[in-house]
Scaffold this active site. Structure first.
Site, PDB file in Angstrom:
ATOM      1  CG  ASN A 223      -0.223   0.012   2.584  1.00  0.00           C
ATOM      2  OD1 ASN A 223       0.419   0.878   2.940  1.00  0.00           O
ATOM      3  ND2 ASN A 223      -0.384  -1.123   3.372  1.00  0.00           N
ATOM      4  CG  ASP A 291      -7.099  -4.822   5.950  1.00  0.00           C
ATOM      5  OD1 ASP A 291      -6.705  -4.914   7.412  1.00  0.00           O
ATOM      6  OD2 ASP A 291      -7.585  -3.928   5.563  1.00  0.00           O
TER       7      ASP A 291
END
Ligand code: C5P
Length: 417
Positions: A223, A291
């Site tokens: 990310n 996640d």
């Protein structure tokens, strides 16, 4: 009951000189309580009352509580002969502006000097702390936000404003911080900025940066987290004397001075490193942990000619913040702080997240592309502790880190050894 054989710890405010500028807002009445609390802790308070301030509190009440004369007029011959305004601005250890109205903040940002308060704020060479207080729309107006951001860039510190019902029957950010919160910020300033090491003997665990979750030996899921905010927090905690373990995902940020840095790649490695670093007094989970990870990472590079694109099956990563918050007594850090990166309904989602994750505080920040938080220099955050929400103005990530570290120091000091 206190033990008579143990001398009371010296107050960090003992003998400190506070110059308190009281401007014209309904919250001015809270300053009377602030003065009382500062004096109880050994500080000397000298007050400047603006013309507006004097509409809300009387010079007599301020004088009675400070036990000093109250300064109101730039052109007062008596004041100028006894104590010139330049001396007034310098004979203090800290200048506190409470309430800081939209007008006074605007004049400070513009460098105006058209009354005693603004003149001394321009002339002072001392640190300045402001407690903004105004109507919610005035606080949210881009002009006020720009003024506060500019003042923060110049090193002015802020405390509040808080969320809540306002005298004007509206609801939202704009209420002046409570006297105890302003007091905490002042204590934080003197224990930290003035060279104190309020976190000496404490262990702080900080996570920072993204995680990389491998797909095959050469590819990974990642990310856009830069690690700037987490690294700045680790540095700020170390500056206050904490022993800091920084568990960092892959970032370009240099190792912050004075921290033990454990570099990891995946969420599972980050969790292992965090658990190995316990016990800690405080954990700040600023990392943007992936996640999900790829289930059954390929041992060899996936080939293009293997009959169409591969299907990646994902599986959930452990939640490091929730795991630390749920650790058994003795291992759980006394204060567990999480971050909530949101793109909408920021505070609402973050309040729910704090409960869901079982952490004590949540720092909520706006990571919508328009805010430019990921990789950017500045951050706009809201600090959620239990039932209270504090809206911080947009400021540099270093300033956010310093203010958070101060709040942590005050909290741990209160909590005891
Ligand atoms: O659930 P969400 O990712 O929005 O929660 C953010 C907070 O939880 C951050 O403090 C982040 O560091 C932490 N977190 C974590 N482990 C995960 C996911 C998030 O520690 N697997």
């Amino acid at each position: 009951m206190s033990d008579p054989l143990v001398p009371a710890a010296p107050s960090p405010l003992d003998g400190r000189r506070i110059l308190l500028v009281i401007a014209g807002g309904i919250a001015a009445y809270k300053c009377l309580d602030l003065i009382r609390r500062l004096r109880e802790r050994g500080a000397a308070v000298r007050a400047v009352l603006t013309e507006g301030g004097a509409q809300f509190v009387t010079p007599l009440s301020v004088q009675a509580l400070t036990e000093d004369r109250v300064y109101q007029d730039l052109w007062s011959l008596t004041d100028e002969s006894e104590m010139g305004h330049i001396r007034l601005s310098r004979e203090a250890d800290l200048v506190v502006v409470a309430p800081a109205t939209a007008d006074l903040l605007a004049r400070m940002a513009a460098g105006l000097a058209n009354d005693l308060a603004t003149t001394l704020l321009l002339a002072t060479d001392k640190p300045v702390l402001v407690a903004p207080a105004m109507n919610v729309r005035m606080w949210q107006h881009p002009a006020t936000q720009a003024n506060v951001a500019l003042l923060c860039q110049r090193g002015v510190r802020t405390v509040g404003p808080n969320d809540g019902p306002m005298a004007c029957h509206e609801h939202g950010p704009g209420r002046m911080a409570e006297p105890m919160e302003i007091l905490d910020a002042i204590v934080g300033h003197f224990s930290g900025a003035a060279g104190g090491r309020p976190l000496a003997g404490r262990h702080a665990l900080v996570t920072s940066g993204p995680t990389h979750e491998p797909i095959d030996p050469v590819r990974y899921i990642a990310n856009r987290s830069s690690g700037k905010q987490g690294h700045a927090i680790a540095a700020a905690l170390a500056r206050l004397g904490a022993r800091v373990t920084l568990v960092a995902g892959p970032t370009r940020e240099p190792d912050p001075p004075g921290c033990t840095v454990m570099r990891i790649e995946t969420a599972r490695q980050m969790l292992d490193a965090c658990l190995a670093a316990l016990p800690a007094d405080v954990a700040v989970c600023a990392a943007a942990v992936a996640d999900w990870r790829v289930k059954g990472t390929a041992g060899q590079k996936l080939k293009k000619d293997a009959g169409g694109p591969p299907v990646l099956e994902l599986t959930e990563n452990p939640d490091i913040l929730a795991t630390l918050a749920a650790a058994e007594a003795g291992r759980r850090p006394r204060l567990v702080v999480g971050f909530a990166a949101e793109t909408q309904n920021i505070v609402e989602y973050a309040v729910a997240k704090r409960v869901r994750k079982g952490c004590d505080w949540i720092v909520a920040n706006d990571v919508s592309p328009a805010a430019g938080t990921f990789g950017g220099r500045d951050n706009t955050v809201h600090l959620i502790r239990g039932g209270t929400v504090e809206h911080w103005p947009t400021m540099g990530k270093e300033a956010v880190a310093a203010r958070l570290a101060d709040a942590i120091a005050v909290h741990l000091e209160r909590a005891g050894p």
